[in-house]
Design an enzyme around this catalytic site. Structure first.
Site, PDB file in Angstrom:
ATOM      1  N   ARG A  20       0.780  -1.244   0.000  1.00 47.02           N
ATOM      2  CA  ARG A  20       0.000   0.000   0.000  1.00 47.02           C
ATOM      3  C   ARG A  20       0.813   1.297   0.000  1.00 47.02           C
ATOM      4  NH1 ARG A  20      -5.218  -0.058   3.730  1.00 47.02           N
ATOM      5  NH2 ARG A  20      -3.688   0.172   5.421  1.00 47.02           N
ATOM      6  N   ASP A  21       2.127   1.226  -0.125  1.00 48.02           N
ATOM      7  CA  ASP A  21       2.907   2.462  -0.216  1.00 48.02           C
ATOM      8  C   ASP A  21       4.202   2.221  -0.985  1.00 48.02           C
ATOM      9  OD1 ASP A  21       3.336   5.171   0.176  1.00 48.02           O
ATOM     10  OD2 ASP A  21       4.342   4.892   2.097  1.00 48.02           O
TER      11      ASP A  21
END
Length: 215
Positions: A20-21
């Site tokens: 997610r990043d």
């Protein structure tokens, strides 16, 4: 290096972990050439409740997939989207939306509907465009459904006999387009200067007229 990144992301997804990043800053390359994917501070595992809440966005705005910004939804295909953005940055070595920050990025993405035009991607090798286009599809179901699927497509492209570098013809076309844009910009600037001078001249003549009338 990028193939190792894809292998690392696939290893996470196989364990039901979503990063997610993902971005260039999270990729570490050791002196032995082994690549490691760092910083799992925003990861989501399996069916567990993550940090995301409706209306709250966590992560780097430039790399947020459309479904996350619009609906706060993020699954492994969101990681695929960010992998596509990272690949785009690596090919022409140009950071994505580096001129914007914070809310300005979100506003831009929503305004443009997350569309990444071919003109934006034209600096990347031509044969890589299909891989980029598929990874960066706005709809998750239209993207690669796994990192390994994206890797296979990329390897196939790399093995393709099509020249990956810019041909002389492409370079000439780009130079012509650049010259045309530069000429148009210079023309527009000249028109603005002429318009301003005309207005100033008109004001000067009007002021002179009023001066003589007053006398």
């Amino acid at each position: 290096i990028y193939e190792q990144v894809l292998d690392g992301v696939q290893a996470l997804h196989d364990r039901k972990v979503i990063h997610r990043d993902i971005k260039l800053e999270k990729i570490l390359v050791g002196t032995n050439g082994i690549v490691k994917l760092s910083d799992l501070g925003l990861m989501k595992q399996g069916g567990k409740k993550g940090l995301t809440r409706p209306g709250i966005l966590l992560g780097t705005p430039q790399y947020m997939p459309p479904e996350y910004v619009r609906e706060s939804k993020y699954d492994k295909r969101g990681d695929i989207y960010t992998l596509g953005l990272m690949l785009y940055e690596l090919l022409p070595w140009k950071r994505w939306l580096s001129h914007l920050s914070g809310q300005d990025v979100i506003t831009h993405l929503l305004k443009t509907r997350f569309e990444i035009t071919r003109e934006v991607l034209e600096e990347a090798p031509r044969k890589s465009l299909p891989v980029l286009a598929k990874a960066l599809e706005v709809k998750p179901e239209a993207r690669y459904q796994s990192a390994i699927e994206m890797k296979e497509a990329l390897v196939q492209v790399a093995d393709s006999p099509v020249e990956s570098t810019i041909t002389l013809g492409d370079a000439i076309i780009r130079q012509v387009r650049y010259s045309e844009r530069k000429t148009l910009k210079q023309r527009d600037t000249m028109l603005i200067v002429i318009l301003v001078l005309s207005i100033l001249s008109g004001l000067a003549l009007a002021a002179a007229g009023l001066f003589f009338v007053a006398r």
